[in-house]
Write an enzyme that holds these catalytic residues in place. Structure first.
Site, mmCIF file in Angstrom:
data_model
loop_
_atom_site.group_PDB
_atom_site.id
_atom_site.type_symbol
_atom_site.label_atom_id
_atom_site.label_comp_id
_atom_site.label_asym_id
_atom_site.label_seq_id
_atom_site.Cartn_x
_atom_site.Cartn_y
_atom_site.Cartn_z
ATOM 1 N N HIS A 38 0.876 -1.190 0.000
ATOM 2 C CA HIS A 38 0.000 0.000 0.000
ATOM 3 C C HIS A 38 0.901 1.223 0.000
ATOM 4 C CE1 HIS A 38 -3.778 2.094 1.914
ATOM 5 N NE2 HIS A 38 -3.099 2.942 1.163
ATOM 6 N N HIS A 40 1.419 4.801 -2.382
ATOM 7 C CA HIS A 40 1.092 5.679 -3.516
ATOM 8 C C HIS A 40 2.398 6.313 -3.961
ATOM 9 C CE1 HIS A 40 -3.278 5.555 -2.524
ATOM 10 N NE2 HIS A 40 -2.794 5.330 -1.318
ATOM 11 N N HIS A 85 -9.466 1.079 -1.517
ATOM 12 C CA HIS A 85 -9.436 1.712 -0.204
ATOM 13 C C HIS A 85 -10.869 1.644 0.353
ATOM 14 C CE1 HIS A 85 -5.606 3.267 -1.483
ATOM 15 N NE2 HIS A 85 -5.463 4.067 -0.434
ATOM 16 N N GLU A 143 -11.398 3.534 5.741
ATOM 17 C CA GLU A 143 -10.389 4.441 6.325
ATOM 18 C C GLU A 143 -11.170 5.529 7.079
ATOM 19 O OE1 GLU A 143 -8.180 6.678 3.391
ATOM 20 O OE2 GLU A 143 -6.572 7.212 4.796
ATOM 21 N N ASP A 194 1.819 3.984 2.894
ATOM 22 C CA ASP A 194 0.809 4.849 2.265
ATOM 23 C C ASP A 194 1.438 6.008 1.479
ATOM 24 O OD1 ASP A 194 -1.803 5.387 1.576
ATOM 25 O OD2 ASP A 194 -2.419 6.188 3.506
ATOM 26 N N ASP A 195 1.765 7.106 2.160
ATOM 27 C CA ASP A 195 2.341 8.297 1.503
ATOM 28 C C ASP A 195 3.505 8.804 2.366
ATOM 29 O OD1 ASP A 195 0.149 8.884 -0.654
ATOM 30 O OD2 ASP A 195 -0.944 8.542 1.221
HETATM 31 N N1 HPA Z 1 -6.723 7.351 1.151
HETATM 32 C C1 HPA Z 1 -7.345 7.725 0.032
HETATM 33 N N2 HPA Z 1 -6.688 8.215 -1.004
HETATM 34 C C2 HPA Z 1 -5.363 8.342 -0.937
HETATM 35 C C3 HPA Z 1 -4.675 7.971 0.188
HETATM 36 C C4 HPA Z 1 -5.388 7.437 1.285
HETATM 37 O O1 HPA Z 1 -4.849 7.058 2.338
HETATM 38 N N3 HPA Z 1 -3.368 8.224 -0.066
HETATM 39 C C5 HPA Z 1 -3.288 8.732 -1.302
HETATM 40 N N4 HPA Z 1 -4.494 8.795 -1.848
HETATM 41 ZN ZN ZN Z 2 -3.672 4.817 0.476
#
Ligand code: HPA
Ligand code: ZN
Length: 353
Positions: A21, A23, A201, A204, A282-283
């Site tokens: 996971h 991006h 996703h 969340e 994630d990011d």
């Molecule tokens: N959630 C939804 N979109 C996203 C995320 C996330 O954690 N990270 C980058 N785009």
């Molecule tokens: Zn994500």
């Protein structure tokens, strides 16, 4: 026995693992953002790396997405995407990541005027080089932006069909609440009939019912995040029974205030219900932590024991899109890394596999 908490970072670093996971746009470090802005003559709102970092204070997912989409404005050429992806892979190597499945958001780049092919070619070139140079295996997951309509997603799917050799799966990201999986049923059906695997996703910020929808209506093999599944015991049981893994991201959840404190992270509740949980970043450039930082932060907060960390690393291979044979090979590699670690750190009390 090895001390829990801080003592775990050596052990965590020694574990080969997969990241599922991630991006790629979320790995754009402020330094590279500045370099690309200059090269492509793009004007940034912030004047220094320090100013950019100060802007990274998020209250929720949308707060983050606004800044994250703005950052993508510096990415223009095949070389930019190659450099972005290679910078992540250089770090991945140092983190003992041996397999990675990366997300990208073609619609964001197309809106920025960058053709689909440019993006995919740059990413693919970096991933091929990392396979040669570092032995890191990989696949690409193309995400649809859920705040846009399904018609636009169907158009991007047509572009992706030309790159089936390189793109393994489709995903669904961006603003979750109000954009349920049901909105994308047709495009996921079409993608799966084209031979793509699917992830989404869900849960969340959105409710547990979005996780159910992603499984039932979109036919996903994994759920990205999935935190809110813990509010629904029957759903947890279903995730466990169907072996649908969750790709969880503790530092992201903390920074986007999905959880207040990592001490409350529902990891053990999910794992003891039999859910296949994996940890991911994630990011990382926006949340301030790459993969090992996520393992360490959660290990510190929950006082994870070596056996639990082993399970998380092993789950990362089980949950991947690799063949059973490749998964078995990586699990053997994990076991032998643990044996080596136990031999060179005899006082840590690690049990050899
Ligand atoms: N959630 C939804 N979109 C996203 C995320 C996330 O954690 N990270 C980058 N785009
Ligand atoms: Zn994500």
């Amino acid at each position: 026995m090895l001390e829990n908490g801080h003592g775990m970072s050596g052990f965590i670093g020694a574990l080969p693992k997969a990241e599922l996971h991630l991006h790629i746009e979320g790995t754009l470090e402020p330094e590279l953002m500045f370099k690309l802005a200059e090269r492509n003559c793009v004007k940034l709102n912030q004047r220094s790396v320090g100013e950019i970092k100060k802007a990274y204070n998020f209250h929720n997912l949308q707060d983050f997405l606004d800044i994250y989409y703005e950052g993508t404005g510096v990415l223009a050429t095949e070389r930019d995407f190659y450099e972005l992806c290679m910078a992540y892979l250089d770090r991945a190597k140092l983190q003992n990541i041996v397999h990675v499945e990366i997300f990208f958001d073609p619609q964001t780049h197309m809106r920025n005027g960058v053709p689909f092919d440019i993006v995919v070619k740059g990413l693919h070139r970096a991933l091929s080089e990392a396979r040669e140079r570092y032995g890191i295996s990989s696949s690409i997951i193309m995400c649809f932006l859920r705040h846009l309509d399904e018609g636009q997603a169907l158009e991007v799917l047509e572009e992706a069909a030309r790159f089936k050799r390189w793109i393994r799966a489709v995903g669904l990201d961006s603003s979750e609440v109000g954009n349920p999986p049901s909105k994308f049923r047709k495009v996921f059906d079409a993608a799966r009939s084209e031979g793509f695997l699917a992830v989404a996703h869900a849960g969340e910020e959105g409710p547990a019912s979005y996780v159910r929808q992603a499984i039932k209506l979109l036919g996903v093999s994994r759920i990205d995040h999935g935190n809110n599944a813990v509010k629904d015991p029957a759903l947890m049981a279903e995730l466990a029974r169907r072996r649908v893994p969750l790709t969880m991201c503790p530092i992201s959840n903390l920074k986007l205030r999905v959880v207040k404190n990592l001490k409350d992270y529902p990891l053990r509740r999910l794992m003891s219900s039999g859910v296949v949980v994996t940890l991911n970043s994630d990011d990382p450039a926006y949340f301030g932590g790459y993969l090992n930082d996520n393992y360490i932060a959660l290990s510190d907060a929950l006082r994870l024991i070596p056996d639990e960390l082993y399970t998380l690393a092993r789950n990362s291979f089980e949950a991947s899109f690799l063949s059973d044979r490749d998964k078995a090979g990586l699990v053997r590699r994990l076991d032998s890394a643990i044996s080596d670690y136990a031999l060179s750190n005899p006082t840590d009390g690690i049990v050899r596999r």
